[in-house]
Design a protein around this motif. Sequence first.
Motif, PDB file in Angstrom:
ATOM      1  N   LYS A 111       0.834  -1.189   0.000  1.00  7.75           N
ATOM      2  CA  LYS A 111       0.000   0.000   0.000  1.00  7.75           C
ATOM      3  C   LYS A 111       0.874   1.246   0.000  1.00  7.75           C
ATOM      4  N   THR A 112       0.542   2.186  -0.869  1.00  8.50           N
ATOM      5  CA  THR A 112       1.199   3.482  -0.954  1.00  8.50           C
ATOM      6  C   THR A 112       0.142   4.524  -0.612  1.00  8.50           C
ATOM      7  N   VAL A 113       0.461   5.415   0.340  1.00  5.14           N
ATOM      8  CA  VAL A 113      -0.501   6.435   0.760  1.00  5.14           C
ATOM      9  C   VAL A 113       0.125   7.823   0.616  1.00  5.14           C
ATOM     10  N   HIS A 114      -0.534   8.678  -0.165  1.00  3.65           N
ATOM     11  CA  HIS A 114      -0.141  10.075  -0.333  1.00  3.65           C
ATOM     12  C   HIS A 114      -0.807  10.882   0.777  1.00  3.65           C
ATOM     13  N   HIS A 115       0.001  11.600   1.573  1.00  4.00           N
ATOM     14  CA  HIS A 115      -0.537  12.377   2.696  1.00  4.00           C
ATOM     15  C   HIS A 115      -0.431  13.875   2.431  1.00  4.00           C
ATOM     16  N   PHE A 116      -1.471  14.595   2.858  1.00  3.81           N
ATOM     17  CA  PHE A 116      -1.537  16.036   2.685  1.00  3.81           C
ATOM     18  C   PHE A 116      -1.923  16.683   4.001  1.00  3.81           C
ATOM     19  N   LEU A 117      -1.604  17.964   4.114  1.00  7.31           N
ATOM     20  CA  LEU A 117      -2.067  18.781   5.230  1.00  7.31           C
ATOM     21  C   LEU A 117      -3.206  19.633   4.683  1.00  7.31           C
ATOM     22  N   PHE A 118      -4.343  19.624   5.379  1.00  2.20           N
ATOM     23  CA  PHE A 118      -5.548  20.321   4.943  1.00  2.20           C
ATOM     24  C   PHE A 118      -5.941  21.377   5.972  1.00  2.20           C
ATOM     25  N   THR A 119      -6.731  22.333   5.517  1.00  2.00           N
ATOM     26  CA  THR A 119      -7.403  23.251   6.442  1.00  2.00           C
ATOM     27  C   THR A 119      -8.905  23.063   6.260  1.00  2.00           C
ATOM     28  N   GLU A 120      -9.608  23.079   7.353  1.00  2.00           N
ATOM     29  CA  GLU A 120     -11.062  22.915   7.365  1.00  2.00           C
ATOM     30  C   GLU A 120     -11.724  24.109   6.671  1.00  2.00           C
ATOM     31  N   THR A 121     -12.709  23.814   5.799  1.00  4.88           N
ATOM     32  CA  THR A 121     -13.451  24.887   5.134  1.00  4.88           C
ATOM     33  C   THR A 121     -14.947  24.824   5.418  1.00  4.88           C
ATOM     34  N   GLY A 122     -15.428  23.719   6.005  1.00  2.00           N
ATOM     35  CA  GLY A 122     -16.858  23.594   6.288  1.00  2.00           C
ATOM     36  C   GLY A 122     -17.234  22.164   6.609  1.00  2.00           C
ATOM     37  N   GLY A 123     -18.531  21.911   6.595  1.00  3.21           N
ATOM     38  CA  GLY A 123     -19.043  20.574   6.849  1.00  3.21           C
ATOM     39  C   GLY A 123     -19.420  20.365   8.301  1.00  3.21           C
ATOM     40  N   HIS A 124     -19.900  19.168   8.589  1.00  4.30           N
ATOM     41  CA  HIS A 124     -20.325  18.790   9.943  1.00  4.30           C
ATOM     42  C   HIS A 124     -19.704  17.441  10.274  1.00  4.30           C
ATOM     43  N   LEU A 125     -19.088  17.352  11.428  1.00  4.52           N
ATOM     44  CA  LEU A 125     -18.403  16.137  11.871  1.00  4.52           C
ATOM     45  C   LEU A 125     -19.373  14.955  11.920  1.00  4.52           C
ATOM     46  N   ALA A 126     -19.078  13.901  11.126  1.00  2.00           N
ATOM     47  CA  ALA A 126     -19.925  12.711  11.091  1.00  2.00           C
ATOM     48  C   ALA A 126     -19.119  11.540  10.532  1.00  2.00           C
ATOM     49  N   PRO A 127     -18.980  10.450  11.309  1.00  4.49           N
ATOM     50  CA  PRO A 127     -18.231   9.291  10.795  1.00  4.49           C
ATOM     51  C   PRO A 127     -18.988   8.609   9.654  1.00  4.49           C
ATOM     52  N   GLN A 128     -18.239   8.099   8.693  1.00  2.00           N
ATOM     53  CA  GLN A 128     -18.832   7.365   7.572  1.00  2.00           C
ATOM     54  C   GLN A 128     -19.351   6.018   8.085  1.00  2.00           C
ATOM     55  N   PRO A 129     -20.643   5.747   7.922  1.00  2.00           N
ATOM     56  CA  PRO A 129     -21.204   4.479   8.419  1.00  2.00           C
ATOM     57  C   PRO A 129     -20.487   3.265   7.828  1.00  2.00           C
ATOM     58  N   PHE A 130     -20.306   2.246   8.648  1.00  2.00           N
ATOM     59  CA  PHE A 130     -19.719   0.953   8.270  1.00  2.00           C
ATOM     60  C   PHE A 130     -18.230   0.997   7.974  1.00  2.00           C
ATOM     61  N   GLU A 131     -17.617   2.171   7.984  1.00  2.47           N
ATOM     62  CA  GLU A 131     -16.187   2.224   7.697  1.00  2.47           C
ATOM     63  C   GLU A 131     -15.409   2.900   8.818  1.00  2.47           C
ATOM     64  N   VAL A 132     -16.006   3.888   9.433  1.00  6.30           N
ATOM     65  CA  VAL A 132     -15.351   4.652  10.488  1.00  6.30           C
ATOM     66  C   VAL A 132     -16.258   4.613  11.715  1.00  6.30           C
ATOM     67  N   ASP A 133     -15.688   4.296  12.880  1.00  9.86           N
ATOM     68  CA  ASP A 133     -16.489   4.227  14.104  1.00  9.86           C
ATOM     69  C   ASP A 133     -16.625   5.583  14.786  1.00  9.86           C
TER      70      ASP A 133
END
Length: 167
Positions: A111-133
Motif C-alpha cells: 500500500k502506498t498512501v499520499h498524505h496532505f495537510l488540509f485546512t477545514e473549510t466547512g461541513g459537519h463532523l460525522a463518521p462514515q457508516p460501516f467504515e469509520v467508528d
Amino acid sequence: MTTNEGTSPAPKPGPPHRGKTSKVRVKKVEEISAGGLVLSSDRSTGLLIGRKDKRGRTLWSLPKGHIESGETPEEAALREVAEETGIQSAIARSLGVIDFWFMADGKRIHKTVHHFLFTETGGHLAPQPFEVDEVAWFPVQEVVSRLAYSDERKLLAGYGDLVALLD
C-alpha cells in the motif's frame, strides 16, 4: 486367525512424498490511497478517524482511502476526508508518501498512501457508516501521540510544529 498376506499395508498419514516442498504462492496486490491531516479553521485542533480493533479499542489514524480511476491523489484525498469525516477541506501542502506491506484475505498487499495537510473549510463532523467508528478533533499538540500507527506518527513528527506549515 486373520492375516494380511498378499495385501499392502494402509498408507501412513502425512505428506505423500518427502523431499521438495511446494511453496504456496501468495497473490501480491498494489493499492494506492490518499488522505492526511485536517487542521481546524482556527488551527488549534487536528482531525482523526477511529476504528475499533478486535478487542474493542479505538485505533486513531489519519483519514484516507483508495484513489478512484481518473482521480489525482489530491482529488482522492479531498473526497476521502469528506466521506470519512463529514468535513470539507482545502489542501495546504503535501506531507509525503508512506508505503508498507500487510496481509489481508490471503493476499500480500503493498500500500502506498499520499498524505496532505488540509485546512477545514466547512461541513459537519460525522463518521462514515460501516467504515469509520468515530471522528474527533484533538489538540494539535496531541495528534501525533494519538495516532495508532508508527508510520503516521513518524511522518507527522518529522515536521515538528504542524501549524507552522500553514504559514
